[in-house]
Design an enzyme around this catalytic site. Structure first.
Site, PDB file in Angstrom:
ATOM      1  N   GLU A  89     -12.287  12.775 -22.850  1.00  0.00           N
ATOM      2  CA  GLU A  89     -12.139  11.533 -23.848  1.00  0.00           C
ATOM      3  C   GLU A  89     -11.362  12.560 -24.754  1.00  0.00           C
ATOM      4  O   GLU A  89     -10.610  13.576 -25.050  1.00  0.00           O
ATOM      5  CB  GLU A  89     -13.430  12.799 -24.502  1.00  0.00           C
ATOM      6  CG  GLU A  89     -14.399  13.575 -25.290  1.00  0.00           C
ATOM      7  CD  GLU A  89     -15.879  13.783 -25.737  1.00  0.00           C
ATOM      8  OE1 GLU A  89     -15.665  13.111 -26.815  1.00  0.00           O
ATOM      9  OE2 GLU A  89     -16.067  14.603 -25.698  1.00  0.00           O
ATOM     10  N   HIS A  90     -10.834  12.188 -26.278  1.00  0.00           N
ATOM     11  CA  HIS A  90     -10.119  12.038 -26.886  1.00  0.00           C
ATOM     12  C   HIS A  90     -10.683  13.015 -27.926  1.00  0.00           C
ATOM     13  O   HIS A  90     -11.874  12.414 -28.437  1.00  0.00           O
ATOM     14  CB  HIS A  90      -9.566  10.784 -27.119  1.00  0.00           C
ATOM     15  CG  HIS A  90      -8.071  11.424 -28.178  1.00  0.00           C
ATOM     16  ND1 HIS A  90      -7.024  11.990 -28.073  1.00  0.00           N
ATOM     17  CD2 HIS A  90      -8.187  11.665 -29.435  1.00  0.00           C
ATOM     18  CE1 HIS A  90      -6.138  11.873 -29.043  1.00  0.00           C
ATOM     19  NE2 HIS A  90      -7.177  11.644 -30.207  1.00  0.00           N
ATOM     20  N   ASP A 217      -9.674  31.745 -20.362  1.00  0.00           N
ATOM     21  CA  ASP A 217      -7.873  31.299 -21.391  1.00  0.00           C
ATOM     22  C   ASP A 217      -8.106  31.186 -21.800  1.00  0.00           C
ATOM     23  O   ASP A 217      -7.265  30.373 -22.539  1.00  0.00           O
ATOM     24  CB  ASP A 217      -7.735  30.297 -19.684  1.00  0.00           C
ATOM     25  CG  ASP A 217      -5.928  30.310 -19.852  1.00  0.00           C
ATOM     26  OD1 ASP A 217      -5.390  31.620 -20.261  1.00  0.00           O
ATOM     27  OD2 ASP A 217      -4.871  29.549 -19.829  1.00  0.00           O
TER      28      ASP A 217
END
Length: 309
Positions: A89-90, A217
Protein backbone atom coordinates in the site's frame (compact mmCIF):
# COMPACT_ATOMS: atom_id res chain seq x y z
CA UNK A 1 4.85 -2.70 -14.96
CA UNK A 2 1.32 -1.31 -15.49
CA UNK A 3 0.27 -4.41 -17.43
CA UNK A 4 1.80 -6.70 -14.80
CA UNK A 5 -0.06 -4.94 -12.00
CA UNK A 6 -3.35 -5.07 -13.87
CA UNK A 7 -2.94 -8.80 -14.41
CA UNK A 8 -1.57 -9.83 -11.00
CA UNK A 9 -3.66 -7.52 -8.80
CA UNK A 10 -6.84 -7.82 -10.83
CA UNK A 11 -7.00 -4.08 -11.46
CA UNK A 12 -9.00 -2.52 -14.26
CA UNK A 13 -6.77 0.57 -14.49
CA UNK A 14 -3.18 1.32 -13.47
CA UNK A 15 -1.37 4.62 -13.98
CA UNK A 16 2.06 5.77 -12.78
CA UNK A 17 1.77 8.80 -10.48
CA UNK A 18 5.25 10.17 -11.11
CA UNK A 19 6.10 9.71 -7.42
CA UNK A 20 9.35 7.77 -7.07
CA UNK A 21 11.70 6.85 -4.26
CA UNK A 22 14.37 4.38 -3.29
CA UNK A 23 17.58 3.76 -1.45
CA UNK A 24 20.91 2.02 -1.82
CA UNK A 25 19.40 -1.33 -2.77
CA UNK A 26 16.03 -0.95 -4.53
CA UNK A 27 14.03 1.66 -6.40
CA UNK A 28 10.32 2.38 -6.02
CA UNK A 29 7.43 4.02 -7.82
CA UNK A 30 3.78 4.70 -7.01
CA UNK A 31 0.81 3.77 -9.18
CA UNK A 32 -2.84 4.74 -9.02
CA UNK A 33 -5.19 1.80 -9.50
CA UNK A 34 -8.93 1.37 -9.29
CA UNK A 35 -8.21 -0.45 -6.00
CA UNK A 36 -6.21 2.40 -4.51
CA UNK A 37 -2.67 3.73 -4.76
CA UNK A 38 0.18 1.22 -4.43
CA UNK A 39 3.93 1.54 -4.04
CA UNK A 40 6.13 -0.88 -6.00
CA UNK A 41 9.74 -1.61 -5.07
CA UNK A 42 11.84 -3.15 -7.85
CA UNK A 43 15.22 -4.84 -7.76
CA UNK A 44 17.04 -6.50 -10.63
CA UNK A 45 19.35 -8.71 -8.57
CA UNK A 46 19.15 -12.47 -8.89
CA UNK A 47 18.38 -12.68 -5.16
CA UNK A 48 15.59 -10.06 -5.31
CA UNK A 49 12.77 -12.55 -4.71
CA UNK A 50 14.43 -13.80 -1.53
CA UNK A 51 14.87 -10.21 -0.36
CA UNK A 52 11.27 -9.25 -1.03
CA UNK A 53 9.74 -12.44 0.34
CA UNK A 54 11.65 -11.78 3.57
CA UNK A 55 10.54 -8.15 3.62
CA UNK A 56 6.92 -9.16 3.06
CA UNK A 57 7.12 -11.67 5.92
CA UNK A 58 8.60 -9.01 8.22
CA UNK A 59 5.97 -6.42 7.34
CA UNK A 60 3.21 -8.99 7.87
CA UNK A 61 4.59 -10.06 11.25
CA UNK A 62 4.83 -6.46 12.48
CA UNK A 63 1.38 -5.67 11.08
CA UNK A 64 -0.10 -8.61 12.97
CA UNK A 65 1.06 -7.20 16.32
CA UNK A 66 -1.06 -4.06 15.90
CA UNK A 67 1.66 -1.99 17.58
CA UNK A 68 3.39 0.22 15.02
CA UNK A 69 2.23 1.06 11.52
CA UNK A 70 3.88 -0.46 8.45
CA UNK A 71 2.81 -0.43 4.78
CA UNK A 72 0.56 -3.43 4.14
CA UNK A 73 2.31 -5.82 1.72
CA UNK A 74 0.19 -6.98 -1.21
CA UNK A 75 2.28 -9.18 -3.51
CA UNK A 76 5.75 -10.25 -4.62
CA UNK A 77 5.92 -10.37 -8.42
CA UNK A 78 8.46 -11.28 -11.08
CA UNK A 79 9.45 -7.94 -12.63
CA UNK A 80 9.55 -7.27 -16.37
CA UNK A 81 13.08 -7.76 -17.65
CA UNK A 82 14.13 -9.88 -14.69
CA UNK A 83 14.44 -9.35 -10.96
CA UNK A 84 11.45 -8.95 -8.70
CA UNK A 85 8.98 -6.41 -7.33
CA UNK A 86 7.26 -5.96 -3.97
CA UNK A 87 3.84 -4.33 -4.11
CA UNK A 88 2.50 -2.66 -0.97
CA UNK A 89 0.00 0.00 0.00
CA UNK A 90 1.11 3.56 -0.68
CA UNK A 91 1.40 5.82 2.35
CA UNK A 92 1.86 9.59 2.08
CA UNK A 93 4.93 9.80 4.29
CA UNK A 94 7.14 12.67 5.39
CA UNK A 95 10.27 12.69 7.60
CA UNK A 96 9.68 11.76 11.24
CA UNK A 97 9.36 14.83 13.47
CA UNK A 98 6.18 15.40 15.53
CA UNK A 99 5.64 11.70 16.21
CA UNK A 100 9.11 10.67 17.42
CA UNK A 101 7.96 10.02 20.99
CA UNK A 102 4.96 8.06 19.75
CA UNK A 103 7.31 5.90 17.67
CA UNK A 104 9.48 5.22 20.73
CA UNK A 105 6.47 4.00 22.68
CA UNK A 106 5.10 1.94 19.81
CA UNK A 107 8.48 0.34 19.14
CA UNK A 108 8.68 -0.72 22.79
CA UNK A 109 5.17 -2.17 22.46
CA UNK A 110 6.35 -4.15 19.42
CA UNK A 111 9.30 -5.50 21.41
CA UNK A 112 7.08 -6.41 24.35
CA UNK A 113 4.36 -8.05 22.25
CA UNK A 114 5.80 -11.58 22.24
CA UNK A 115 6.63 -11.39 25.95
CA UNK A 116 3.00 -10.50 26.65
CA UNK A 117 1.87 -13.48 24.58
CA UNK A 118 4.05 -15.69 26.76
CA UNK A 119 2.73 -14.17 29.98
CA UNK A 120 -0.86 -14.70 28.81
CA UNK A 121 -0.02 -18.30 28.00
CA UNK A 122 1.48 -18.85 31.48
CA UNK A 123 -1.59 -17.36 33.13
CA UNK A 124 -3.86 -19.59 31.07
CA UNK A 125 -5.55 -16.56 29.59
CA UNK A 126 -5.18 -17.89 26.05
CA UNK A 127 -3.47 -16.34 23.06
CA UNK A 128 -3.81 -12.68 22.14
CA UNK A 129 -6.69 -12.30 19.71
CA UNK A 130 -8.81 -15.07 21.29
CA UNK A 131 -12.45 -14.18 20.92
CA UNK A 132 -11.60 -10.92 19.16
CA UNK A 133 -11.93 -12.10 15.61
CA UNK A 134 -8.16 -12.03 14.99
CA UNK A 135 -6.11 -15.04 14.00
CA UNK A 136 -4.47 -16.48 17.07
CA UNK A 137 -0.75 -15.86 17.39
CA UNK A 138 1.57 -18.25 19.17
CA UNK A 139 4.29 -17.30 21.66
CA UNK A 140 7.75 -17.59 20.07
CA UNK A 141 10.26 -19.14 22.48
CA UNK A 142 13.37 -19.15 20.26
CA UNK A 143 15.50 -16.68 18.33
CA UNK A 144 15.32 -16.55 14.56
CA UNK A 145 12.60 -16.23 11.93
CA UNK A 146 10.45 -18.39 9.70
CA UNK A 147 12.14 -17.23 6.48
CA UNK A 148 15.43 -15.69 5.35
CA UNK A 149 15.44 -11.90 5.67
CA UNK A 150 18.01 -9.51 4.26
CA UNK A 151 19.74 -6.50 5.81
CA UNK A 152 20.48 -4.56 2.66
CA UNK A 153 20.84 -7.24 0.02
CA UNK A 154 22.84 -9.68 2.17
CA UNK A 155 20.87 -12.60 3.62
CA UNK A 156 20.61 -13.16 7.36
CA UNK A 157 20.82 -16.67 8.82
CA UNK A 158 17.57 -17.02 10.76
CA UNK A 159 17.74 -20.67 11.83
CA UNK A 160 15.93 -21.05 15.17
CA UNK A 161 18.17 -21.13 18.26
CA UNK A 162 17.29 -21.36 21.93
CA UNK A 163 20.31 -19.33 23.08
CA UNK A 164 20.54 -15.67 22.06
CA UNK A 165 24.30 -15.32 22.62
CA UNK A 166 24.98 -18.31 20.37
CA UNK A 167 22.49 -17.03 17.79
CA UNK A 168 24.08 -13.59 17.65
CA UNK A 169 27.67 -14.82 17.49
CA UNK A 170 27.10 -17.64 15.00
CA UNK A 171 24.30 -16.29 12.84
CA UNK A 172 24.94 -12.57 12.78
CA UNK A 173 28.62 -11.77 13.35
CA UNK A 174 30.29 -14.95 12.07
CA UNK A 175 28.71 -14.77 8.57
CA UNK A 176 29.85 -11.14 8.29
CA UNK A 177 33.37 -12.05 9.38
CA UNK A 178 33.34 -14.90 6.84
CA UNK A 179 32.47 -12.39 4.09
CA UNK A 180 35.27 -10.06 5.25
CA UNK A 181 37.69 -12.98 5.15
CA UNK A 182 36.56 -13.99 1.67
CA UNK A 183 36.63 -10.44 0.39
CA UNK A 184 39.89 -9.15 1.83
CA UNK A 185 41.43 -11.75 4.12
CA UNK A 186 41.75 -9.06 6.79
CA UNK A 187 43.91 -10.79 9.40
CA UNK A 188 43.41 -8.17 12.12
CA UNK A 189 39.63 -8.49 11.88
CA UNK A 190 39.87 -12.27 12.23
CA UNK A 191 42.20 -12.04 15.24
CA UNK A 192 40.03 -9.47 17.01
CA UNK A 193 36.90 -11.53 16.41
CA UNK A 194 38.59 -14.65 17.82
CA UNK A 195 39.38 -12.72 21.01
CA UNK A 196 35.95 -11.06 21.21
CA UNK A 197 34.09 -14.38 21.02
CA UNK A 198 35.58 -15.34 24.39
CA UNK A 199 34.35 -12.08 25.92
CA UNK A 200 30.78 -12.01 24.62
CA UNK A 201 29.12 -14.29 27.23
CA UNK A 202 30.29 -11.98 30.04
CA UNK A 203 28.27 -9.12 28.51
CA UNK A 204 25.03 -11.03 29.10
CA UNK A 205 25.41 -12.26 32.68
CA UNK A 206 22.20 -12.02 34.68
CA UNK A 207 19.99 -11.24 31.68
CA UNK A 208 16.80 -13.13 30.91
CA UNK A 209 16.18 -12.37 27.24
CA UNK A 210 12.72 -13.08 25.84
CA UNK A 211 12.62 -13.17 22.02
CA UNK A 212 11.25 -9.90 20.66
CA UNK A 213 10.01 -9.30 17.14
CA UNK A 214 12.43 -6.77 15.65
CA UNK A 215 12.29 -4.48 12.65
CA UNK A 216 15.99 -5.31 12.32
CA UNK A 217 17.22 -2.28 10.35
CA UNK A 218 15.64 0.65 12.16
CA UNK A 219 17.81 3.60 11.18
CA UNK A 220 16.43 7.08 10.52
CA UNK A 221 16.04 6.39 6.79
CA UNK A 222 13.57 3.58 7.45
CA UNK A 223 11.10 5.57 9.55
CA UNK A 224 8.66 8.32 8.67
CA UNK A 225 5.26 9.66 9.64
CA UNK A 226 1.97 10.49 8.01
CA UNK A 227 -1.06 12.35 9.27
CA UNK A 228 -2.00 9.50 11.61
CA UNK A 229 1.41 8.92 13.24
CA UNK A 230 4.73 7.11 12.78
CA UNK A 231 5.46 4.52 10.09
CA UNK A 232 8.36 2.06 9.80
CA UNK A 233 9.33 0.21 6.62
CA UNK A 234 12.11 -1.79 4.88
CA UNK A 235 12.40 -4.35 7.72
CA UNK A 236 15.05 -7.06 8.15
CA UNK A 237 12.95 -8.80 10.78
CA UNK A 238 13.64 -11.66 13.15
CA UNK A 239 13.06 -12.54 16.80
CA UNK A 240 16.01 -11.32 18.85
CA UNK A 241 17.09 -9.20 21.83
CA UNK A 242 15.16 -5.93 21.97
CA UNK A 243 18.39 -3.98 22.62
CA UNK A 244 19.66 -5.02 19.17
CA UNK A 245 17.10 -2.70 17.57
CA UNK A 246 18.64 0.38 19.19
CA UNK A 247 22.11 -0.22 17.73
CA UNK A 248 21.56 1.10 14.23
CA UNK A 249 18.95 3.52 15.61
CA UNK A 250 21.88 5.46 17.08
CA UNK A 251 23.92 5.43 13.85
CA UNK A 252 23.62 7.50 10.65
CA UNK A 253 21.66 10.42 12.10
CA UNK A 254 19.92 8.76 15.01
CA UNK A 255 16.68 9.69 16.76
CA UNK A 256 15.57 12.45 19.11
CA UNK A 257 15.71 12.30 22.89
CA UNK A 258 11.91 12.06 23.03
CA UNK A 259 12.04 8.80 21.06
CA UNK A 260 14.45 7.22 23.56
CA UNK A 261 12.63 8.59 26.61
CA UNK A 262 9.34 7.08 25.46
CA UNK A 263 11.00 3.76 24.60
CA UNK A 264 12.90 3.40 27.89
CA UNK A 265 9.84 4.40 29.92
CA UNK A 266 8.46 1.03 28.80
CA UNK A 267 11.72 -0.93 28.51
CA UNK A 268 14.34 0.44 30.95
CA UNK A 269 18.03 -0.01 30.22
CA UNK A 270 19.48 -3.15 31.81
CA UNK A 271 22.98 -3.17 33.39
CA UNK A 272 25.66 -3.38 30.70
CA UNK A 273 23.40 -1.83 28.06
CA UNK A 274 26.05 0.48 26.58
CA UNK A 275 28.60 -2.27 25.95
CA UNK A 276 26.01 -4.54 24.39
CA UNK A 277 24.94 -1.65 22.19
CA UNK A 278 28.50 -1.51 20.83
CA UNK A 279 28.40 -5.25 20.24
CA UNK A 280 25.17 -4.87 18.26
CA UNK A 281 26.56 -1.93 16.29
CA UNK A 282 29.42 -4.21 15.25
CA UNK A 283 27.02 -6.19 13.07
CA UNK A 284 25.90 -3.07 11.22
CA UNK A 285 29.42 -1.76 10.66
CA UNK A 286 30.53 -5.16 9.35
CA UNK A 287 27.41 -5.32 7.18
CA UNK A 288 28.22 -1.91 5.73
CA UNK A 289 31.84 -2.99 5.18
CA UNK A 290 30.57 -5.97 3.19
CA UNK A 291 28.09 -3.83 1.26
CA UNK A 292 30.07 -0.68 0.60
CA UNK A 293 33.75 -1.39 1.19
CA UNK A 294 36.58 -0.82 3.63
CA UNK A 295 35.47 2.67 4.66
CA UNK A 296 33.70 0.89 7.52
CA UNK A 297 36.72 -1.22 8.48
CA UNK A 298 38.04 1.23 11.08
CA UNK A 299 34.74 1.47 12.96
CA UNK A 300 34.36 -2.32 12.95
CA UNK A 301 37.85 -2.93 14.33
CA UNK A 302 37.58 -0.14 16.91
CA UNK A 303 34.43 -1.67 18.40
CA UNK A 304 36.13 -5.05 18.72
CA UNK A 305 39.21 -3.49 20.32
CA UNK A 306 37.06 -1.60 22.83
CA UNK A 307 35.03 -4.65 23.81
CA UNK A 308 37.99 -6.94 24.44
CA UNK A 309 39.79 -4.48 26.73
Amino acid sequence: MEALLRRELGCGSVRATGHAGGGCVSQGRSYDTDRGRVFVKENGRAEARRMFEGERAGLTAILDTGTVRVPRPLAVLGAPGGGCALVMEHLDMRPLSRHAAQLGGQLADLHLDNKKLGEALQKGAGTVGHGGGQAERAFVDQFGFSVVTCCGYLPQVNDWQEDWVAFYARQRIQPQIDMVEKGSGDREALELWAALQLKIPSLFRGLDIVPALLHGDLWSGNVAEDASGPVIFDPASFYGHSEYELAIAGMFGGFSGSFYSAYHARIPKAPGFEKRLQLYQLFHYLNHWNHFGSGYRGSSLNIMRNLIK
